[in-house]
Motif scaffolding. Structure first.
Motif, mmCIF file in Angstrom:
data_model
loop_
_atom_site.group_PDB
_atom_site.id
_atom_site.type_symbol
_atom_site.label_atom_id
_atom_site.label_comp_id
_atom_site.label_asym_id
_atom_site.label_seq_id
_atom_site.Cartn_x
_atom_site.Cartn_y
_atom_site.Cartn_z
ATOM 1 N N TYR A 1 0.841 -1.183 0.000
ATOM 2 C CA TYR A 1 0.000 0.000 0.000
ATOM 3 C C TYR A 1 0.877 1.235 0.000
ATOM 4 N N SER A 2 0.549 2.164 -0.864
ATOM 5 C CA SER A 2 1.229 3.446 -0.950
ATOM 6 C C SER A 2 0.214 4.555 -0.694
ATOM 7 N N GLU A 3 0.571 5.500 0.146
ATOM 8 C CA GLU A 3 -0.310 6.644 0.396
ATOM 9 C C GLU A 3 -0.598 7.405 -0.901
ATOM 10 N N LYS A 4 0.355 7.395 -1.817
ATOM 11 C CA LYS A 4 0.200 8.147 -3.063
ATOM 12 C C LYS A 4 -0.528 7.372 -4.151
ATOM 13 N N ALA A 5 -0.356 6.053 -4.180
ATOM 14 C CA ALA A 5 -0.877 5.270 -5.307
ATOM 15 C C ALA A 5 -1.924 4.233 -4.912
ATOM 16 N N GLY A 6 -2.092 3.956 -3.626
ATOM 17 C CA GLY A 6 -3.044 2.934 -3.206
ATOM 18 C C GLY A 6 -2.403 1.561 -3.183
ATOM 19 N N TYR A 7 -3.212 0.530 -3.402
ATOM 20 C CA TYR A 7 -2.718 -0.842 -3.374
ATOM 21 C C TYR A 7 -2.051 -1.198 -4.695
ATOM 22 N N LEU A 8 -0.887 -1.828 -4.592
ATOM 23 C CA LEU A 8 -0.086 -2.195 -5.757
ATOM 24 C C LEU A 8 0.239 -3.685 -5.705
ATOM 25 N N TYR A 9 -0.060 -4.371 -6.785
ATOM 26 C CA TYR A 9 0.244 -5.803 -6.922
ATOM 27 C C TYR A 9 1.452 -5.930 -7.839
ATOM 28 N N PHE A 10 2.394 -6.765 -7.446
ATOM 29 C CA PHE A 10 3.544 -7.004 -8.319
ATOM 30 C C PHE A 10 4.108 -8.391 -8.087
ATOM 31 N N LEU A 11 4.716 -8.914 -9.137
ATOM 32 C CA LEU A 11 5.368 -10.220 -9.053
ATOM 33 C C LEU A 11 6.736 -10.045 -8.419
ATOM 34 N N THR A 12 7.106 -10.992 -7.587
ATOM 35 C CA THR A 12 8.422 -10.947 -6.957
ATOM 36 C C THR A 12 9.352 -12.018 -7.505
ATOM 37 N N ASP A 13 8.777 -12.971 -8.249
ATOM 38 C CA ASP A 13 9.589 -14.041 -8.816
ATOM 39 C C ASP A 13 8.930 -14.521 -10.100
ATOM 40 N N PRO A 14 9.571 -14.468 -11.220
ATOM 41 C CA PRO A 14 10.929 -13.974 -11.411
ATOM 42 C C PRO A 14 10.954 -12.441 -11.380
ATOM 43 N N LYS A 15 12.034 -11.899 -10.880
ATOM 44 C CA LYS A 15 12.151 -10.454 -10.705
ATOM 45 C C LYS A 15 12.020 -9.694 -12.026
ATOM 46 N N GLU A 16 12.495 -10.291 -13.115
ATOM 47 C CA GLU A 16 12.407 -9.601 -14.407
ATOM 48 C C GLU A 16 10.978 -9.501 -14.926
ATOM 49 N N ALA A 17 10.070 -10.220 -14.319
ATOM 50 C CA ALA A 17 8.660 -10.160 -14.734
ATOM 51 C C ALA A 17 7.876 -9.165 -13.889
ATOM 52 N N ALA A 18 8.558 -8.488 -13.000
ATOM 53 C CA ALA A 18 7.883 -7.634 -12.031
ATOM 54 C C ALA A 18 7.302 -6.384 -12.682
#
Length: 125
Positions: free
Chosen positions: A32-49
């Protein structure tokens, strides 16, 4: 403005319900970011993030339901030897796991359950 506040409260509730599941995952995270809200991201593989903004309850539920369903579907070694829809067994397992998560939420979860049933109806991998 009122709708945004309601959406924010719903997003917080969905995130809280799914937090134990999210914490167990090695392949993705939600921050969660105060500026952007909830953010989903891949952590593996890192290059797919890449980052997905979870700015509506529907988007957050879709992303998290997809992760839960994929955990179930891809836990079977023969998944590529059949069609791309859920089997009855998988659907039951998905419904059970998602229902257990929603059971931890306060208030009326009927709309979320209906949304997730529709998601399961249309799910393809």
């Amino acid at each position: 403005m009122e709708q945004m506040k309601q959406d924010s409260q719903v997003l917080d509730a969905i995130y809280a319900a799914f937090q134990p599941y999210i914490a167990q995952q090695d392949f993705f995270d939600i921050l969660y970011s105060e500026k952007a809200g909830y953010l989903y991201f891949l952590t593996d593989p890192k290059e797919a993030a890449g980052i997905t903004f979870l700015d509506t309850p529907e988007k957050m539920l879709s992303v998290l339901a997809n992760e839960v369903i994929n955990d179930i579907v891809f836990s079977h070694p023969a998944v590529d030897q059949r069609g791309n829809a859920l089997t009855a067994e998988e659907r039951e397992a998905c419904t059970g796991r998602l229902s257990a998560i929603l059971d931890t939420m306060d208030g009326d979860t009927g709309p979320y359950r209906r949304f997730l049933q529709g998601y399961l109806d249309s799910y393809r991998f």
